[in-house]
Design a protein around this motif. Structure first.
Motif, short mmCIF file in Angstrom:
data_model
loop_
_atom_site.label_atom_id
_atom_site.label_comp_id
_atom_site.label_asym_id
_atom_site.label_seq_id
_atom_site.Cartn_x
_atom_site.Cartn_y
_atom_site.Cartn_z
N MET A 8 34.89 26.69 42.14
CA MET A 8 33.96 26.07 41.18
C MET A 8 33.85 26.95 39.95
N LEU A 9 33.59 26.34 38.81
CA LEU A 9 33.29 27.12 37.62
C LEU A 9 31.98 27.86 37.85
N LYS A 10 31.90 29.09 37.37
CA LYS A 10 30.67 29.87 37.52
C LYS A 10 29.55 29.22 36.72
N ASN A 11 28.33 29.47 37.16
CA ASN A 11 27.17 28.98 36.40
C ASN A 11 27.22 29.55 34.99
N GLY A 12 26.92 28.72 34.04
CA GLY A 12 26.93 29.18 32.65
C GLY A 12 28.23 28.87 31.95
N VAL A 13 29.27 28.61 32.72
CA VAL A 13 30.55 28.23 32.09
C VAL A 13 30.52 26.72 31.86
N LEU A 14 30.81 26.32 30.64
CA LEU A 14 30.78 24.91 30.26
C LEU A 14 31.78 24.11 31.10
N GLN A 38 32.28 19.80 38.43
CA GLN A 38 33.50 19.44 39.15
C GLN A 38 34.34 20.68 39.43
N GLY A 39 34.83 20.76 40.64
CA GLY A 39 35.67 21.89 41.00
C GLY A 39 36.87 21.43 41.81
N LYS A 40 37.56 22.39 42.37
CA LYS A 40 38.75 22.10 43.17
C LYS A 40 38.50 22.42 44.62
N CYS A 59 43.18 33.74 46.88
CA CYS A 59 42.26 33.25 45.85
C CYS A 59 42.27 34.17 44.64
N GLU A 60 42.21 35.48 44.91
CA GLU A 60 42.16 36.44 43.80
C GLU A 60 43.43 36.40 42.98
N LYS A 61 44.57 36.22 43.68
CA LYS A 61 45.85 36.30 42.98
C LYS A 61 46.30 34.99 42.36
N LEU A 62 45.90 33.86 42.96
CA LEU A 62 46.46 32.59 42.48
C LEU A 62 45.46 31.44 42.36
N LEU A 63 44.67 31.24 43.40
CA LEU A 63 43.94 29.97 43.48
C LEU A 63 42.76 29.87 42.52
N ALA A 64 42.13 31.00 42.22
CA ALA A 64 40.97 30.96 41.33
C ALA A 64 41.18 31.89 40.14
N ASN A 65 40.64 31.49 39.02
CA ASN A 65 40.58 32.38 37.85
C ASN A 65 39.22 33.05 37.90
N THR A 66 39.18 34.27 38.45
CA THR A 66 37.89 34.88 38.78
C THR A 66 37.07 35.26 37.55
N VAL A 67 37.65 35.14 36.37
CA VAL A 67 36.86 35.39 35.16
C VAL A 67 35.82 34.29 34.99
N ILE A 68 36.23 33.05 35.24
CA ILE A 68 35.32 31.93 35.01
C ILE A 68 35.02 31.12 36.28
N GLU A 69 35.74 31.40 37.37
CA GLU A 69 35.55 30.59 38.57
C GLU A 69 35.13 31.46 39.76
N SER A 70 34.32 30.87 40.62
CA SER A 70 33.99 31.53 41.88
C SER A 70 34.64 30.73 43.01
N TYR A 71 34.89 31.40 44.13
CA TYR A 71 35.52 30.69 45.24
C TYR A 71 34.79 30.97 46.54
N GLN A 72 35.03 30.11 47.48
CA GLN A 72 34.38 30.19 48.78
C GLN A 72 35.43 29.81 49.82
N VAL A 73 35.63 30.65 50.80
CA VAL A 73 36.65 30.41 51.82
C VAL A 73 35.99 29.99 53.13
N GLU A 74 36.57 29.00 53.76
CA GLU A 74 36.03 28.48 55.01
C GLU A 74 37.23 28.33 55.97
N LEU A 75 37.20 29.02 57.09
CA LEU A 75 38.27 28.85 58.07
C LEU A 75 37.89 27.73 59.03
N LEU A 76 38.79 26.80 59.28
CA LEU A 76 38.45 25.63 60.11
C LEU A 76 39.06 25.77 61.52
#
Lengths: 76, 76
Positions: A8-14, A38-40, A59-76
């Protein structure tokens, strides 16, 4: 095994995409929609025994742009 | 209240974006990634008392293309 990653985009990011959805819902007559973000979501089919740390690294290397996005991992 | 909607491509529908992520993860040295599916997650800030049926209607009308996508609504 499966893992699900939310990005998801971090709070404060348009979020113009979310804003467009909010506007469109209003146009369609849905009242009371105060905000939309909206996120991915990425579902990974992984080899058994893959650690959460490995998925975090993905996530750090590819899936998220950690400058503007935060991520959450869930193992199923 | 909040609602979270997951929109994923249906099984059998080609997902080039997910395929690109799978390939890129392999290139970065992550082994054992057998499949990747990418979808959308939409977080809605709604007026209190909005029913799940209303959110389903939003999905049918705007948020998901039900020909190729399936959705899942979660009230938080």
């Amino acid at each position: 095994m499966k893992a699900r990653v939310h990005v998801m985009l971090k709070n404060g990011v348009l979020d113009p995409q979310g804003e467009a959805v909010r506007h469109a819902l209003g146009t369609l007559g849905f009242d009371g929609v105060d905000g939309v973000r909206q996120g991915k979501v990425i579902e990974l089919e992984l080899a058994d025994g893959t650690s959460e740390a490995t998925v975090n690294e993905m996530c750090e290397k590819l899936l998220a742009n950690t400058v503007i996005e935060s991520y959450q991992v869930e193992l199923l």
